[in-house]
Design an enzyme around this catalytic site. Structure first.
Site, PDB file in Angstrom:
ATOM      1  CG  ASP A  36     -22.344   1.354 -12.990  1.00  0.00           C
ATOM      2  OD1 ASP A  36     -21.502   2.130 -13.443  1.00  0.00           O
ATOM      3  OD2 ASP A  36     -22.706   1.387 -11.795  1.00  0.00           O
ATOM      4  CG  MET A  79     -16.319   6.988  -7.185  1.00  0.00           C
ATOM      5  SD  MET A  79     -15.140   5.746  -7.730  1.00  0.00           S
ATOM      6  CE  MET A  79     -13.966   5.766  -6.382  1.00  0.00           C
ATOM      7  CD  GLU A  80     -15.161  11.356  -9.727  1.00  0.00           C
ATOM      8  OE1 GLU A  80     -16.336  11.300 -10.141  1.00  0.00           O
ATOM      9  OE2 GLU A  80     -14.363  10.400  -9.804  1.00  0.00           O
ATOM     10  N   GLY A  82     -23.317   5.554 -11.186  1.00  0.00           N
ATOM     11  CA  GLY A  82     -24.079   4.326 -10.984  1.00  0.00           C
ATOM     12  C   GLY A  82     -25.492   4.674 -10.526  1.00  0.00           C
ATOM     13  CD  GLU A  91     -16.479  10.437 -16.530  1.00  0.00           C
ATOM     14  OE1 GLU A  91     -17.300   9.800 -15.860  1.00  0.00           O
ATOM     15  OE2 GLU A  91     -15.537  11.082 -16.000  1.00  0.00           O
TER      16      GLU A  91
HETATM   17  N1  ADE Z   1     -19.410   5.934 -11.430  1.00  0.00           N
HETATM   18  C1  ADE Z   1     -20.022   5.155 -12.347  1.00  0.00           C
HETATM   19  N2  ADE Z   1     -20.494   4.032 -11.788  1.00  0.00           N
HETATM   20  C2  ADE Z   1     -20.177   4.105 -10.471  1.00  0.00           C
HETATM   21  C3  ADE Z   1     -20.385   3.240  -9.372  1.00  0.00           C
HETATM   22  N3  ADE Z   1     -21.010   2.079  -9.524  1.00  0.00           N
HETATM   23  N4  ADE Z   1     -19.892   3.621  -8.157  1.00  0.00           N
HETATM   24  C4  ADE Z   1     -19.249   4.799  -8.015  1.00  0.00           C
HETATM   25  N5  ADE Z   1     -19.016   5.648  -9.018  1.00  0.00           N
HETATM   26  C5  ADE Z   1     -19.491   5.307 -10.238  1.00  0.00           C
END
Ligand code: ADE
Length: 253
Positions: A216, A192-193, A78, A12
């Site tokens: 995604d 997630m951060e 995501g 990243e």
């Molecule tokens: N970072 C990238 N894709 C993610 C997802 N699907 N869920 C949580 N963090 C992500």
């Protein structure tokens, strides 16, 4: 007036620290911090690893140990909102922890004893990132080869601003993504951060902004799309935006 560039994973921010001058690597709290100068301005690059606690620890270390005055998170996320596609860029306007739930003591998503569920991004920092993300008029063809553009369906200049939600879950099923959309209809993307760093920066009174590229759709294919995107696209996107951002930042008095 050091600026920190924080990411969860090496892809990243790959190759960015090597573009600094006067670079020094410091090991602290089990992490490597690369500090140096970008066109004369002090910068620190750091990797948090994945999840809210790891991100919060790294943010606190950046502030306490390295004295940074602002933090920018760059990475992938995501896509949740129907308009947010793989390859798009999301610049956070607000942050929320989607897995914070102290009901019935506090309303769902509210952070206990903060009387709030959302933290705002720093507007000036976010505006500079927005300019950096939209400055390239050459389109995706200037950054990626034809095969990468086709494989990921990349399109130029799709930059969104709005709510980024974070939690200690890799969201990887259509059902879970739908539940998040229903609970938080204005959420653009999930990571997630981000919201953990936003809370730390709020506590310290430090400006924070985040730019996330969509790897995604947080659906049943997310576990396949995420690593492929990380490998082929993430570093190039981060490099394009962050080099322009840091150069703009270095011109500020
Ligand atoms: N970072 C990238 N894709 C993610 C997802 N699907 N869920 C949580 N963090 C992500």
């Amino acid at each position: 007036m050091a600026t920190a560039i924080l990411s969860a994973l090496p892809e990243e921010q790959e190759g960015l620290a090597a573009l600094m001058t006067d670079t020094e690597t410091v090991r602290h709290a089990g992490r490597e911090f690369h500090r140096g100068r970008w066109q004369g301005a002090p910068v620190v690059f750091a990797l948090s690893r994945i999840g809210k606690v790891a991100a919060a620890t790294t943010a606190a270390a950046l502030i306490e140990r390295f004295g940074v005055q602002r933090i920018v998170f760059t990475g992938v996320a995501g896509g949740l909102h129907p308009e947010v596609r793989v390859g798009d860029t999301v610049i956070a306007g607000e942050f929320l922890q989607h897995d914070m739930d102290a009901t019935p003591l506090f309303p769902r998503h509210e952070i206990p004893l903060y009387a709030r569920s959302r933290f705002g991004a720093d507007m000036a920092l976010s505006a500079t990132i927005f300019e950096a993300a939209t400055a390239d008029k050459t389109g995706v063809g200037g950054t990626f080869d034809a095969e990468t553009i086709r494989r990921f369906g990349l399109q130029a200049m799709r930059v969104h601003r709005g709510l980024l939600v974070s939690g200690d879950r890799f969201v990887s099923s259509a059902g879970e993504a739908r539940a998040l959309r229903e609970a938080l209809p204005d959420a653009l993307a999930v990571d997630m951060e981000g919201a953990a760093v936003a809370q730390v920066c709020h506590d310290y009174g430090i400006p924070f902004a985040a730019v996330r590229h969509i790897s995604d759709r947080a659906d049943d294919a997310a576990h396949v799309d995420f690593p492929a995107y990380l490998k082929a696209v993430a570093a190039l996107q981060a490099r394009a935006v962050i080099t322009r951002f840091l150069s703009a930042q270095a011109q500020r008095p």
